[in-house]
Every structure is written in C-alpha cells, then in structure tokens.
Design a protein around this motif. Structure first.
Motif, PDB file in Angstrom:
ATOM      1  N   LEU A 145       0.850  -1.194   0.000  1.00 36.13           N
ATOM      2  CA  LEU A 145       0.000   0.000   0.000  1.00 36.13           C
ATOM      3  C   LEU A 145       0.882   1.239   0.000  1.00 36.13           C
ATOM      4  N   THR A 146       0.547   2.202  -0.858  1.00 38.65           N
ATOM      5  CA  THR A 146       1.241   3.482  -0.846  1.00 38.65           C
ATOM      6  C   THR A 146       0.234   4.618  -0.796  1.00 38.65           C
ATOM      7  N   ALA A 147       0.645   5.719  -0.169  1.00 39.43           N
ATOM      8  CA  ALA A 147      -0.180   6.917  -0.108  1.00 39.43           C
ATOM      9  C   ALA A 147       0.688   8.116  -0.443  1.00 39.43           C
ATOM     10  N   THR A 148       0.225   8.925  -1.370  1.00 37.04           N
ATOM     11  CA  THR A 148       0.953  10.133  -1.759  1.00 37.04           C
ATOM     12  C   THR A 148       0.040  11.333  -1.556  1.00 37.04           C
ATOM     13  N   TYR A 149       0.476  12.258  -0.706  1.00 37.14           N
ATOM     14  CA  TYR A 149      -0.305  13.452  -0.421  1.00 37.14           C
ATOM     15  C   TYR A 149       0.059  14.573  -1.379  1.00 37.14           C
ATOM     16  N   VAL A 150      -0.891  15.484  -1.585  1.00 36.27           N
ATOM     17  CA  VAL A 150      -0.541  16.731  -2.257  1.00 36.27           C
ATOM     18  C   VAL A 150       0.390  17.503  -1.331  1.00 36.27           C
ATOM     19  N   ALA A 151       1.240  18.336  -1.919  1.00 34.47           N
ATOM     20  CA  ALA A 151       2.307  18.973  -1.144  1.00 34.47           C
ATOM     21  C   ALA A 151       1.783  19.769   0.050  1.00 34.47           C
ATOM     22  N   GLY A 152       0.687  20.472  -0.128  1.00 30.38           N
ATOM     23  CA  GLY A 152       0.180  21.324   0.942  1.00 30.38           C
ATOM     24  C   GLY A 152      -0.335  20.571   2.140  1.00 30.38           C
ATOM     25  N   ALA A 153      -0.665  19.298   1.969  1.00 31.78           N
ATOM     26  CA  ALA A 153      -1.227  18.524   3.071  1.00 31.78           C
ATOM     27  C   ALA A 153      -0.172  18.126   4.089  1.00 31.78           C
ATOM     28  N   VAL A 154       1.068  18.035   3.662  1.00 28.67           N
ATOM     29  CA  VAL A 154       2.134  17.554   4.549  1.00 28.67           C
ATOM     30  C   VAL A 154       3.315  18.519   4.531  1.00 28.67           C
ATOM     31  N   SER A 155       3.015  19.794   4.563  1.00 23.29           N
ATOM     32  CA  SER A 155       4.068  20.807   4.482  1.00 23.29           C
ATOM     33  C   SER A 155       4.693  21.123   5.832  1.00 23.29           C
ATOM     34  N   GLY A 156       4.071  20.653   6.916  1.00 24.17           N
ATOM     35  CA  GLY A 156       4.588  20.947   8.245  1.00 24.17           C
ATOM     36  C   GLY A 156       5.719  20.025   8.642  1.00 24.17           C
ATOM     37  N   THR A 157       6.202  20.199   9.873  1.00 27.16           N
ATOM     38  CA  THR A 157       7.282  19.369  10.385  1.00 27.16           C
ATOM     39  C   THR A 157       6.812  18.417  11.474  1.00 27.16           C
ATOM     40  N   GLY A 158       5.506  18.369  11.719  1.00 24.77           N
ATOM     41  CA  GLY A 158       4.973  17.493  12.756  1.00 24.77           C
ATOM     42  C   GLY A 158       3.767  16.713  12.281  1.00 24.77           C
ATOM     43  N   ASP A 159       3.779  16.299  11.022  1.00 28.02           N
ATOM     44  CA  ASP A 159       2.633  15.594  10.455  1.00 28.02           C
ATOM     45  C   ASP A 159       2.618  14.140  10.908  1.00 28.02           C
ATOM     46  N   ALA A 160       1.457  13.681  11.389  1.00 31.42           N
ATOM     47  CA  ALA A 160       1.317  12.324  11.920  1.00 31.42           C
ATOM     48  C   ALA A 160       0.221  11.582  11.173  1.00 31.42           C
ATOM     49  N   MET A 161       0.426  10.283  10.997  1.00 29.47           N
ATOM     50  CA  MET A 161      -0.533   9.440  10.286  1.00 29.47           C
ATOM     51  C   MET A 161      -0.664   8.126  11.035  1.00 29.47           C
ATOM     52  N   SER A 162      -1.879   7.577  11.029  1.00 26.79           N
ATOM     53  CA  SER A 162      -2.132   6.290  11.665  1.00 26.79           C
ATOM     54  C   SER A 162      -2.270   5.197  10.614  1.00 26.79           C
ATOM     55  N   LEU A 163      -1.742   4.025  10.925  1.00 23.91           N
ATOM     56  CA  LEU A 163      -1.824   2.862  10.041  1.00 23.91           C
ATOM     57  C   LEU A 163      -2.238   1.656  10.863  1.00 23.91           C
ATOM     58  N   THR A 164      -3.329   1.007  10.463  1.00 23.85           N
ATOM     59  CA  THR A 164      -3.760  -0.231  11.099  1.00 23.85           C
ATOM     60  C   THR A 164      -3.473  -1.391  10.158  1.00 23.85           C
ATOM     61  N   VAL A 165      -2.745  -2.385  10.656  1.00 20.48           N
ATOM     62  CA  VAL A 165      -2.416  -3.558   9.836  1.00 20.48           C
ATOM     63  C   VAL A 165      -3.136  -4.766  10.403  1.00 20.48           C
ATOM     64  N   ASN A 166      -3.652  -5.586   9.498  1.00 20.44           N
ATOM     65  CA  ASN A 166      -4.514  -6.709   9.857  1.00 20.44           C
ATOM     66  C   ASN A 166      -4.118  -7.903   8.992  1.00 20.44           C
ATOM     67  N   GLY A 167      -3.179  -8.699   9.492  1.00 24.65           N
ATOM     68  CA  GLY A 167      -2.750  -9.871   8.730  1.00 24.65           C
ATOM     69  C   GLY A 167      -2.001  -9.516   7.465  1.00 24.65           C
ATOM     70  N   VAL A 168      -1.083  -8.542   7.524  1.00 22.35           N
ATOM     71  CA  VAL A 168      -0.313  -8.175   6.336  1.00 22.35           C
ATOM     72  C   VAL A 168       0.982  -8.978   6.286  1.00 22.35           C
ATOM     73  N   GLY A 169       1.431  -9.272   5.054  1.00 23.19           N
ATOM     74  CA  GLY A 169       2.612 -10.089   4.860  1.00 23.19           C
ATOM     75  C   GLY A 169       2.350 -11.525   5.251  1.00 23.19           C
ATOM     76  N   THR A 170       3.374 -12.354   5.030  1.00 19.70           N
ATOM     77  CA  THR A 170       3.224 -13.781   5.333  1.00 19.70           C
ATOM     78  C   THR A 170       4.293 -14.290   6.294  1.00 19.70           C
ATOM     79  N   SER A 171       5.434 -13.603   6.357  1.00 16.19           N
ATOM     80  CA  SER A 171       6.533 -14.022   7.221  1.00 16.19           C
ATOM     81  C   SER A 171       7.554 -12.896   7.261  1.00 16.19           C
ATOM     82  N   ALA A 172       8.604 -13.073   8.076  1.00 15.66           N
ATOM     83  CA  ALA A 172       9.664 -12.067   8.120  1.00 15.66           C
ATOM     84  C   ALA A 172      10.362 -11.923   6.781  1.00 15.66           C
ATOM     85  N   ALA A 173      10.352 -12.994   5.983  1.00 19.93           N
ATOM     86  CA  ALA A 173      10.949 -12.938   4.646  1.00 19.93           C
ATOM     87  C   ALA A 173       9.925 -12.574   3.580  1.00 19.93           C
ATOM     88  N   GLY A 174       8.681 -12.455   3.972  1.00 16.96           N
ATOM     89  CA  GLY A 174       7.610 -12.148   3.012  1.00 16.96           C
ATOM     90  C   GLY A 174       6.749 -11.008   3.505  1.00 16.96           C
TER      91      GLY A 174
END
Length: 276
Positions: free
Chosen positions: A88-117
């Motif tokens: 999954l990738t997310a690309t913001y428009v420049a003005g949305a992340v122009s600050g120096t303290g921008d925070a984002m949340s990510l919830t993962v639910n069964g992603v990947g298959t192993s440490a090698a995958g």
C-alpha cells in the motif's frame, strides 16, 4: 450523515500493468479497495476529486504479494488500513504535509506472510507514523518514503515484525502500547531510543548500535528500554572490544544476541552484573 464508505474492487492478471480509478466523492469518509489482482500490477486510485470529508484509505483485502494499491493526490492527512499480502502506498498533495509534525495512523490486519515475506507500506511527508497491529500477526516493511518518519509507535494486541527500511531516519520506536511483541530491524539512525511493550520484543541494530561516544554535538547514544516480557537486543560487531559502558542506556533486556563480521579476531564483549 454517518460514516460513508466507497468500496472499489480490482481484479485480473497483470505484470507491470496499471489499473486506475479517479472517483469524484463528496462527504465520503472511507475509500477502501479489495485488490484481487494477480501478478505485479499497480492499482492507482487518484483522490484529487475527493473532498476533505475523507478520513480513511486502504485495503480490505490484497491477495498477491508484490501487487501495489496506490492512493495518489490525497488532499488531507488520513488514516490508512492494510490487509493481506500486497503493498500500500499513499501520496499526499504537497500542501497537506508541508509541516514538520505531520502524523498518520496505520492499522495492519494480517499483512505479509513471514519475516521474509513482508508487505510494504509507503508514504511521503509524514514525521510520525502510528501503527496498530490487530487481528493477526503482521509482517511489514516501511518503504523509502515512510522510513523518513522520525517517530514510529506500535500499539495493538497482535505481534508485529517491522523492518524500518534501508535508509531509515527513525530515531524513536515506541512499542509500549503493544502487548504481543514487536520485532524491529533496520535501526540505522544515530541517537535512537527504542521502547518495548509487555510482550517479547526484539530490536536489531545491526552494525548501527551507538555507544556513548564523542562530546557535545558529536555525541551519539542509543537507548533501549525492553519493557516487560523476555526482550532481545541484536547487534552485529566488528573487531575490537565492547565493554559494559556501551550498554549503560540498555534496561530490561534479557537476551543479548551478537553476530560478528569479517574474519580474524572478533569482538570481545565485557559485561558486569549491572550492564543490563
């Protein structure tokens, strides 16, 4: 009114191919993709015609490793969710992340298959990434944009294996809110502070573990607080001697895992009873 969701389903077979959608949405809070594409195709969702009601993007399923679900031109900072083997990738428009303290949340639910995958999450312009590991064990790598985040937190009741990436700038990893154990690798920056939770945590610094060396602006110090559980600190050492002073900022770590590099005389590690 309420929380409205726009669902997109992608399917088919492709290698290097690209699928795209550009929905016009007003008052829709969630845009979620079920990605059943096989091969290595990229499915791109252009969010430029979506208003500021948007709060969440991501995948509800992604069945094939290497397939990318890409949200582009996102107009405001949103939460993301991932499920399945894909990326999954997310690309913001420049003005949305122009600050120096921008925070984002990510919830993962069964992603990947192993440490090698692992599955890969990537985003640009975010300084703090707050990850919640839920439902199943998760195996995640941060991409070249996401590993610019200087702070990564990990919460949740499921284990997370997290690779910070090949050029990680992360200086704080705080997993104190995770109860199932985190395994973190790719810790590469100087002056890193890592904190474990109540599970069995493992922090792999590779060759990047910094003793308290230098003075003033040149001083580098890594700090490790394992927390509860049986925690492991992994280091790769070259020749020379590592004394207990190096571990003066290491606490609540039960296992020290050392790997040598090169040939010839290896490192000598000298610890006393108070080292960790």
């Amino acid at each position: 009114a309420g929380t409205d969701t726009f669902n997109i389903t992608m399917s088919g077979v492709g290698t290097g191919a690209s699928l795209s959608a550009s929905p016009t949405l007003t008052g829709v809070e969630r845009v979620l993709v079920s990605n059943a594409v096989s091969g290595t195709a990229t499915g791109t969702i252009d969010m430029s015609l979506t208003d500021s009601a948007l709060t969440t993007i991501g995948t509800t399923a992604s069945s094939t490793a290497g397939v990318v679900t890409a949200f582009t031109n996102v107009n405001n900072i949103v939460a993301a969710q991932m499920k399945g083997a894909g990326n999954l990738t997310a690309t913001y428009v420049a003005g949305a992340v122009s600050g120096t303290g921008d925070a984002m949340s990510l919830t993962v639910n069964g992603v990947g298959t192993s440490a090698a995958g692992t599955s890969t999450f990537d985003v640009t312009g975010i300084e703090t990434l707050n990850i919640t590991s839920s439902t199943n064990a998760n195996y995640l790598t941060l991409g070249t944009g996401a590993n610019d985040a200087t702070t990564v937190t990990v919460a949740g009741d499921k284990a997370l294996t997290l690779a910070l990436g090949t050029s990680a700038s992360t200086t704080t990893v705080n997993a104190s809110a995770n109860t199932a154990g985190v395994t973190v690798s790719g810790i590469a920056a100087a002056n890193v502070t890592v904190t474990g939770g109540s599970g069995n945590d493992s922090f792999d610094f590779g060759t990047s573990f910094d003793a308290t060396t230098g003075t003033g602006a040149t001083q580098t110090t890594d700090v490790v607080a394992g927390g509860a559980g049986t925690d492991t600190l992994k280091l790769t050492l070259g020749t020379g001697t590592t004394a207990d002073a190096v571990f003066g900022n290491v606490t609540s770590v039960e296992t020290l895992n050392l790997t040598g590099t090169g040939t010839g005389t290896g490192a000598t590690v000298t610890l006393d009873a108070k080292a960790m």
